[in-house]
Design an enzyme around this catalytic site. Structure first.
Site, short mmCIF file in Angstrom:
data_model
loop_
_atom_site.label_atom_id
_atom_site.label_comp_id
_atom_site.label_asym_id
_atom_site.label_seq_id
_atom_site.Cartn_x
_atom_site.Cartn_y
_atom_site.Cartn_z
N ASN A 36 15.08 -38.94 -28.72
CA ASN A 36 13.70 -38.66 -29.14
C ASN A 36 12.73 -39.79 -28.81
O ASN A 36 11.52 -39.58 -28.83
CB ASN A 36 13.65 -38.29 -30.63
CG ASN A 36 14.19 -36.89 -30.86
OD1 ASN A 36 14.39 -36.13 -29.90
ND2 ASN A 36 14.47 -36.55 -32.11
N ARG A 106 11.04 -28.93 -26.10
CA ARG A 106 10.05 -29.21 -27.13
C ARG A 106 9.16 -30.38 -26.72
O ARG A 106 7.95 -30.35 -26.88
CB ARG A 106 10.81 -29.54 -28.43
CG ARG A 106 9.95 -29.85 -29.61
CD ARG A 106 9.45 -28.59 -30.26
NE ARG A 106 8.46 -28.85 -31.29
CZ ARG A 106 7.50 -28.01 -31.61
NH1 ARG A 106 7.38 -26.87 -30.99
NH2 ARG A 106 6.64 -28.29 -32.56
N ARG A 135 7.18 -23.42 -35.27
CA ARG A 135 6.97 -24.86 -35.03
C ARG A 135 5.61 -25.02 -34.34
O ARG A 135 5.52 -25.19 -33.13
CB ARG A 135 8.10 -25.43 -34.16
CG ARG A 135 9.44 -25.42 -34.85
CD ARG A 135 10.53 -25.98 -33.97
NE ARG A 135 10.53 -27.43 -33.89
CZ ARG A 135 11.37 -28.15 -33.15
NH1 ARG A 135 12.27 -27.54 -32.40
NH2 ARG A 135 11.31 -29.46 -33.13
N ILE A 137 1.83 -26.53 -33.18
CA ILE A 137 1.36 -27.85 -32.74
C ILE A 137 -0.10 -28.05 -33.14
O ILE A 137 -0.86 -28.74 -32.48
CB ILE A 137 1.57 -28.08 -31.21
CG1 ILE A 137 0.83 -27.01 -30.39
CG2 ILE A 137 3.04 -28.13 -30.84
CD1 ILE A 137 0.67 -27.42 -28.91
N ASP A 138 -0.46 -27.41 -34.27
CA ASP A 138 -1.86 -27.47 -34.70
C ASP A 138 -2.33 -28.90 -34.99
O ASP A 138 -3.48 -29.25 -34.74
CB ASP A 138 -2.08 -26.58 -35.94
CG ASP A 138 -1.13 -26.92 -37.08
OD1 ASP A 138 0.08 -27.05 -36.83
OD2 ASP A 138 -1.61 -27.06 -38.22
N ILE A 342 12.19 -30.02 -44.14
CA ILE A 342 11.29 -30.07 -42.97
C ILE A 342 11.05 -28.67 -42.37
O ILE A 342 9.90 -28.31 -42.12
CB ILE A 342 11.88 -30.98 -41.86
CG1 ILE A 342 12.28 -32.37 -42.42
CG2 ILE A 342 10.90 -31.12 -40.69
CD1 ILE A 342 11.15 -33.26 -42.85
C1 UD1 Z 1 10.78 -34.03 -33.83
C2 UD1 Z 1 12.13 -34.13 -33.18
C3 UD1 Z 1 13.14 -33.22 -33.87
C4 UD1 Z 1 13.17 -33.48 -35.36
C5 UD1 Z 1 11.76 -33.51 -35.96
C6 UD1 Z 1 11.74 -33.96 -37.42
C7 UD1 Z 1 11.53 -34.64 -30.88
C8 UD1 Z 1 11.43 -34.16 -29.49
N1 UD1 Z 1 11.98 -33.75 -31.77
O1 UD1 Z 1 10.33 -32.68 -33.68
O2 UD1 Z 1 14.42 -33.47 -33.30
O3 UD1 Z 1 13.90 -32.45 -36.00
O4 UD1 Z 1 10.91 -34.40 -35.22
O5 UD1 Z 1 12.32 -35.23 -37.54
O6 UD1 Z 1 11.26 -35.77 -31.18
N2 UD1 Z 1 4.33 -29.25 -37.94
C9 UD1 Z 1 3.18 -28.50 -38.12
N3 UD1 Z 1 2.16 -28.68 -37.20
C10 UD1 Z 1 2.26 -29.55 -36.16
C11 UD1 Z 1 3.44 -30.30 -36.00
C12 UD1 Z 1 4.45 -30.12 -36.91
O7 UD1 Z 1 3.06 -27.71 -39.05
O8 UD1 Z 1 1.30 -29.66 -35.38
C13 UD1 Z 1 5.43 -29.09 -38.91
C14 UD1 Z 1 6.72 -28.58 -38.25
O9 UD1 Z 1 6.74 -27.18 -38.16
C15 UD1 Z 1 7.75 -29.13 -39.20
C16 UD1 Z 1 7.16 -30.46 -39.65
O10 UD1 Z 1 5.76 -30.37 -39.40
O11 UD1 Z 1 7.88 -28.29 -40.33
C17 UD1 Z 1 7.69 -31.68 -38.95
O12 UD1 Z 1 7.70 -31.44 -37.55
P1 UD1 Z 1 7.61 -32.63 -36.48
O13 UD1 Z 1 7.93 -33.92 -37.17
O14 UD1 Z 1 6.32 -32.50 -35.78
O15 UD1 Z 1 8.79 -32.26 -35.51
P2 UD1 Z 1 8.83 -32.30 -33.94
O16 UD1 Z 1 7.95 -33.40 -33.44
O17 UD1 Z 1 8.63 -30.94 -33.39
#
Ligand code: UD1
Length: 447
Positions: A36, A106, A135, A137-138, A342
């Site tokens: 990551n 991702r 998931r 990306i907002d 999460i």
């Molecule tokens: C990254 C990791 C993944 C890990 C996760 C949590 C990478 C490539 N992947 O994923 O392995 O499981 O961190 O440690 O590094 N969310 C929103 N809006 C957003 C972004 C996130 O609602 O714009 C939510 C997600 O749905 C989730 C939470 O926030 O419920 C955390 O997600 P996030 O930490 O962003 O995970 P990733 O970056 O996708």
């Protein structure tokens, strides 16, 4: 081997793992660079006007794909050896990111931040990756918008452009702690005009690693590892050399595998501080974990004790270790409760464990595990990357033979998984569909 980028992708979809269970793991395993961190640092190289030498790159399909994406954007990527690359982005020019590759992983969302930083605009697909429910990306988009980009998402594509060609600094509060949004905004802010402040930022070790990489190339990022990160934008980043940290989750997976099989494994090339949340939980189960300067020794207990787990952002227990620990708890006597903090849908692997005799009830984000009944080998699927690793651990602990399909998910994130496990004594082989022996794998050469 030195030379330009040559990516070979196995057609993993045709392959399965066959595991004969009931063997304790013993010996030493060397942990590779953090997935990551690497999947953020490779896109971040796009921000650098010069040659970046990056050491300790894990050899996994996710990094292969990102290197291919960069080379399609005009970067010169050269392998110095198997884990060291040089990326020269001086001649990259703005174009659409290659859609077919982008939608497979991702971490392709990092191209939004790095392209916006470098070119003032980005055109990418919405990211792919493991399916743990919705998931969005907002928050990435909220951050880019606050920095002056106009962003729209249509038909699965993301279009973003800074109104006056360059982003400007902004104060951004993340509604949820997000690893991806924190790193993406950090990248975009590096070359923005003025100061960006990210509040309620994620604190994972890979956040600090990305900040250290950017700073070693001339950026001004402060506070990474705390919940407030301040980035003073600079005009240019210069080339340099950087070594990626060891992979916390790969290390944790071998720690759990050692504990679950009742073996004794020295997990080398790690930062024990990053593993504290995993070590503490393993100790609660009765497993012995001894820390050294850059290694941990894990000795399995004769009887595992039940524990409760709640996954949380770092420094809490990582969601990416939840399926592996869920598998271990099937072997512990008593009732364990896992609360997934999460994701909405990270218990798909439970159905696969049930095929092996596990007794687990799931209600939304909570799983209740009645442990101690033992596991029996069965044909199962790797539902995603970490669920796949959990199936491998289950197979090594089960009586009889386990066959795991869809192993391409596992190969996304574990370097030489089969080789490292074999070295620890596991009976695991890769078999081609329908039953060709190991060694006959089909190779698709793309470059
Ligand atoms: C990254 C990791 C993944 C890990 C996760 C949590 C990478 C490539 N992947 O994923 O392995 O499981 O961190 O440690 O590094 N969310 C929103 N809006 C957003 C972004 C996130 O609602 O714009 C939510 C997600 O749905 C989730 C939470 O926030 O419920 C955390 O997600 P996030 O930490 O962003 O995970 P990733 O970056 O996708």
């Amino acid at each position: 081997m030195p030379g330009p980028l040559r990516v070979q992708w196995k057609v993993y979809v045709l392959e399965k793992y066959v595991i004969k269970g009931g063997i304790e793991l013993h010996g030493e395993v060397e942990i590779s660079g953090a997935k990551n961190a690497a999947v953020a640092i490779i896109p971040a190289a796009l921000l650098v006007d010069g040659v970046c030498r990056i050491e300790n790159i894990p050899q996994i399909s996710d990094t292969d794909m990102l290197l291919t994406i960069l080379s399609e954007l005009g970067a010169k990527v050269s392998f110095i050896n198997l884990s060291t690359i040089e990326i020269d982005c001086t001649k990259v020019h703005f174009q659409d990111a290659p859609y077919e590759l982008m939608r497979k992983i991702r971490a392709s969302y990092y191209l939004i931040g790095s392209m916006l930083g470098r070119f003032g605009s980005a055109r990418t697909t919405m990211p792919g990756g493991c399916n743990f429910g919705v998931r969005p990306i907002d928050m990435h988009i909220k951050g880019m918008t606050a920095m002056g980009a106009e962003v729209n998402v249509k038909n699965g594509f993301v279009n973003a452009a800074a109104a006056d060609g360059r982003l400007h600094g902004a104060r951004i509060y993340l509604d949820k702690v997000s690893v991806g949004a924190t790193m993406n905004i950090m990248m975009a802010a590096t070359l923005a005009q003025g100061r960006t402040i990210i509040e309620n930022a994620a604190r994972e070790p890979h956040i600090v690693d990305l900040a250290n990489f950017l700073n070693s190339m001339g950026a001004d990022v402060r506070g990474a590892g705390t919940d407030t990160i301040k980035i003073n934008g600079v005009d240019k980043l210069h080339g340099g050399s950087y070594t990626i940290i060891p992979d916390q989750i790969e290390a944790g997976t071998y720690m759990v595998a050692a504990a679950a099989t009742g073996g004794e494994v020295l997990v080398k090339n790690v930062i024990p501080k990053h593993l504290e949340c995993i070590s503490a939980k393993l100790r609660e189960t009765g497993t012995i974990v001894q820390e050294y300067e850059d290694a941990v020794l894990v000795k399995g207990a004769s009887t595992l004790r039940r524990v409760n787990i709640k996954t949380l952002p770092y420094p809490g227990f990582p969601t990416d270790m939840q399926p592996q620990m869920g598998t271990l708890l099937c072997l512990a006597s008593g009732t364990s409760v896992i609360t997934e903090g999460i994701y909405d849908n990270r218990f798909k692997y439970v159905n696969e464990l049930r095929k092996m005799g596990a007794e687990i009830q799931v209600d939304g984000r909570i799983a209740i595990i009645e442990g101690g009944t033992g596991l029996t080998g069965a044909p199962v699927q790797a539902c995603d990357l970490r669920a796949g690793a959990a199936m491998v651990i289950a197979g090594m602990c089960a009586s009889g033979t386990t066959v795991i399909e869809d192993i391409h998910y596992i190969e996304r994130g574990y370097e030489n998984f089969v080789g490292k496990l074999k070295n620890l004594g596991a009976d695991i082989t890769i078999v081609n569909f329908p039953d060709e022996p190991d060694g006959n794998d089909k190779i698709l050469t793309l470059f």
